[in-house]
Scaffold this motif. Structure first.
Motif, PDB file in Angstrom:
ATOM      1  N   MET A  75       0.845  -1.201   0.000  1.00  0.00           N
ATOM      2  CA  MET A  75       0.000   0.000   0.000  1.00  0.00           C
ATOM      3  C   MET A  75       0.874   1.242   0.000  1.00  0.00           C
ATOM      4  O   MET A  75       1.845   1.330   0.747  1.00  0.00           O
ATOM      5  CB  MET A  75      -0.918   0.006   1.229  1.00  0.00           C
ATOM      6  N   ILE A  76       0.524   2.203  -0.859  1.00  0.00           N
ATOM      7  CA  ILE A  76       1.103   3.543  -0.787  1.00  0.00           C
ATOM      8  C   ILE A  76       0.029   4.442  -0.181  1.00  0.00           C
ATOM      9  O   ILE A  76      -1.100   4.466  -0.665  1.00  0.00           O
ATOM     10  CB  ILE A  76       1.506   4.073  -2.173  1.00  0.00           C
ATOM     11  N   THR A  77       0.379   5.168   0.851  1.00  0.00           N
ATOM     12  CA  THR A  77      -0.583   6.040   1.527  1.00  0.00           C
ATOM     13  C   THR A  77      -0.073   7.468   1.514  1.00  0.00           C
ATOM     14  O   THR A  77       1.042   7.741   1.975  1.00  0.00           O
ATOM     15  CB  THR A  77      -0.793   5.586   2.983  1.00  0.00           C
ATOM     16  N   LEU A  78      -0.881   8.379   1.000  1.00  0.00           N
ATOM     17  CA  LEU A  78      -0.558   9.803   1.027  1.00  0.00           C
ATOM     18  C   LEU A  78      -1.519  10.477   1.994  1.00  0.00           C
ATOM     19  O   LEU A  78      -2.740  10.379   1.829  1.00  0.00           O
ATOM     20  CB  LEU A  78      -0.692  10.420  -0.368  1.00  0.00           C
ATOM     21  N   GLU A  79      -0.966  11.143   2.982  1.00  0.00           N
ATOM     22  CA  GLU A  79      -1.775  11.774   4.020  1.00  0.00           C
ATOM     23  C   GLU A  79      -1.550  13.284   4.013  1.00  0.00           C
ATOM     24  O   GLU A  79      -0.504  13.769   4.459  1.00  0.00           O
ATOM     25  CB  GLU A  79      -1.411  11.195   5.393  1.00  0.00           C
ATOM     26  N   ALA A  80      -2.522  14.018   3.465  1.00  0.00           N
ATOM     27  CA  ALA A  80      -2.462  15.484   3.378  1.00  0.00           C
ATOM     28  C   ALA A  80      -1.110  15.955   2.836  1.00  0.00           C
ATOM     29  O   ALA A  80      -0.552  16.968   3.291  1.00  0.00           O
ATOM     30  CB  ALA A  80      -2.741  16.105   4.747  1.00  0.00           C
ATOM     31  N   LEU A  81      -0.601  15.241   1.846  1.00  0.00           N
ATOM     32  CA  LEU A  81       0.729  15.510   1.305  1.00  0.00           C
ATOM     33  C   LEU A  81       0.751  16.884   0.618  1.00  0.00           C
ATOM     34  O   LEU A  81      -0.064  17.161  -0.260  1.00  0.00           O
ATOM     35  CB  LEU A  81       1.114  14.413   0.315  1.00  0.00           C
ATOM     36  N   THR A  82       1.701  17.716   1.024  1.00  0.00           N
ATOM     37  CA  THR A  82       1.762  19.095   0.538  1.00  0.00           C
ATOM     38  C   THR A  82       3.217  19.460   0.273  1.00  0.00           C
ATOM     39  O   THR A  82       4.115  19.088   1.024  1.00  0.00           O
ATOM     40  CB  THR A  82       1.175  20.062   1.586  1.00  0.00           C
TER      41      THR A  82
END
Length: 308
Positions: A1-8
């Motif tokens: 799994m690749i997880t992006l969390e509020a990536l800025t």
């Protein structure tokens, strides 16, 4: 799994990626789409630890890339378009990568064979075509036999055989449980290979959905009808308020009525049909509709017709 969390990611006053939160799941090919300047390459660089997020985080199997001790066993990536020093050979380039990640030397020849470069394994990379360098970059991505593959424009420079090969590679690895995250501007190829799509514009998420669902939702279904009595059929259809366009003497295109409805109307009117088929919209049509307001650069054709 690749997880992006509020990536800025901010570059000075410019926000390249804006609060991007998505999950890229295993067992499927996920296409990553957006106009030039949308933030796709920056996002991939942050996933791979090449750029530090201004806010949020990117995780690979719940771990940031920087905390993976031997990352090539977990994730393989090809995002630069080229691979290796021009003075090196594919074999020496891949052997150095293998040693840095404790990968068996036997794996080097295995991936060279898999990508079709075994016969030029001792040649200088500087003499390679773009397509050969793409294959070498993909060989490097496969070296650790990772579960996760991240590929940025992997079809650039490949001929028809090469495109078919990379398409089959992605599909096979996804079917084996791998996570494939691919960015490309070749919409027809993405439509053929991607199970799921993530669209971004100006750094922000526009939408994400299974490929066929997105195409169905954002494009029109067109019914093609051929008949020696096309004019009479057009009259029947128009009386129901349906949009009809004659594309040839004996051919119509119908929008707004299901295929079964067109067939039933023709049968009731005693009209002979030579063709009755349905065409769904393309990914390119859906993409253009969804990204229309986020295009950073556009061109204008002669006659004043705008085109992205």
């Amino acid at each position: 799994m690749i997880t992006l969390e509020a990536l800025t990611k901010d570059f000075g006053a410019t926000r390249a990626v804006n609060q991007l939160s998505v999950n890229i799941a295993p067992g499927k090919v996920t296409g990553f789409l957006g106009p030039n300047g949308a933030g796709k390459s920056t996002t991939m660089c942050m996933i791979l630890g090449l750029d530090a997020p201004s806010q949020g985080q990117a995780l690979l199997n719940s771990v940031p890339y920087a905390k993976l001790r031997y990352p090539m066993h977990t994730v393989g990536a090809h995002i630069s378009g080229t691979a290796g020093h021009p003075g090196h050979s594919p074999r020496t380039f891949l052997k150095a990568l293998a040693q840095s990640n404790r990968i068996s030397a036997t794996r080097v020849d295995a991936v060279l064979t898999e990508v079709g470069l075994q016969s030029v394994a001792s040649k200088r990379i500087g003499g390679f075509s773009l397509g050969m360098r793409q294959r070498l970059g993909i060989a490097a991505a496969l070296l650790g036999d990772p579960q996760i593959l991240i590929l940025d424009e992997p079809m650039n420079g490949l001929d028809a055989e090469g495109i078919g090969w990379i398409r089959a590679l992605m599909r096979t690895r996804a079917e084996q449980g791998g996570t494939i995250f691919v960015s490309s501007h070749l919409m027809s190829e993405v439509q053929q290979v991607a199970d799921h799509l993530i669209l971004i514009g100006r750094g922000a998420l526009i939408t994400e959905a299974p490929t066929q669902e997105l195409i169905k939702e954002f494009t029109q279904q067109v019914i093609t009808v051929r008949s020696p009595k096309a004019t009479a059929l057009a009259g029947l259809l128009e009386r129901t308020g349906i949009e009809v366009m004659a594309t040839a003497v004996d051919q119509l295109e119908v929008i707004g009525m299901p295929l079964e409805g067109v067939g039933s109307l023709a049968f009731a009117g005693g009209i002979e049909l030579h063709e009755l088929s349905v065409t769904h919209g393309s990914l390119e049509n859906a993409y253009n509709q969804l990204t229309h307001d986020t295009v950073e650069y556009s061109a204008e054709l002669s006659g004043g017709v705008a085109r992205t």
